[in-house]
Scaffold this motif. Structure first.
Motif, short mmCIF file in Angstrom:
data_model
loop_
_atom_site.label_atom_id
_atom_site.label_comp_id
_atom_site.label_asym_id
_atom_site.label_seq_id
_atom_site.Cartn_x
_atom_site.Cartn_y
_atom_site.Cartn_z
N TYR A 1 -11.54 10.95 -43.88
CA TYR A 1 -11.14 12.34 -44.03
C TYR A 1 -10.98 12.66 -45.50
N GLY A 2 -11.24 13.92 -45.87
CA GLY A 2 -10.95 14.38 -47.21
C GLY A 2 -9.45 14.48 -47.38
N SER A 3 -9.00 14.75 -48.61
CA SER A 3 -7.57 14.88 -48.90
C SER A 3 -7.26 16.34 -49.19
N PRO A 4 -6.32 16.94 -48.44
CA PRO A 4 -5.97 18.34 -48.75
C PRO A 4 -5.31 18.43 -50.13
N ILE A 5 -5.48 19.57 -50.78
CA ILE A 5 -4.93 19.77 -52.11
C ILE A 5 -3.73 20.71 -51.99
#
Length: 160
Positions: free
Chosen positions: A113-117
């Protein structure tokens, strides 16, 4: 989820429900009910029934039987990948800022998964790109597979 509008004169193309005026999107090779991400707005829509290029080719071939056989054709190029849904008439973007929907990998592959900013809703860090290279996933559902525009590798949209 909105359904695109079929274009009767252009088999394999639909009009996206998200632009005004509606713009063409190439959906050749996709079946009715398939989920497609609009290449202009990055919002998902469904392919309507009756847009298959193969069904219209069959009817046009039946009408061509009375005509003389055409001269041999040039070799055809490889078919367009379903992962790149962008219409052929759309010029390439000047910078890779939007992810493209990628084909589903085999079930045995677990995608990261990508990382939320924090403070930047709709933007994530790709697990493969540098931390300053943000990926806009606005409007895409959690868990959707996207292609990192910087590396071309697949990852999933995280919960915000």
């Amino acid at each position: 989820m909105p359904v695109a509008q079929a274009v009767p004169d252009l088999p394999g193309y639909v009009r996206t429900p998200f632009t005004n005026p509606p713009r063409l999107v190439d959906v050749r090779g996709m079946s009715a009910g398939s989920k497609v991400v609009c290449p202009y707005t990055q919002r998902p829509f469904l392919v309507p029934g009756g847009v298959s290029a193969s069904s219209s080719l069959a009817s046009s071939n039946a009408s061509d039987r009375s005509k003389p056989a055409p001269s041999p054709e040039r070799p055809r190029t490889a078919p367009v990948s379903n992962s790149n849904v962008a219409a052929m008439t759309n010029p390439a973007p000047s910078a890779p800022t939007q992810p493209k929907v990628a084909p589903a990998p085999s079930a045995s592959v677990e995608l990261p998964y990508g990382s939320p900013i924090a403070g930047r809703p709709g933007f994530v860090n790709s697990p493969y790109a540098a931390k300053h290279q943000l990926v806009d996933v606005t409007g895409l559902p959690v868990g959707m597979e996207v292609k990192c525009p910087y590396t071309g590798k697949l990852f999933r949209v995280p919960a915000q």
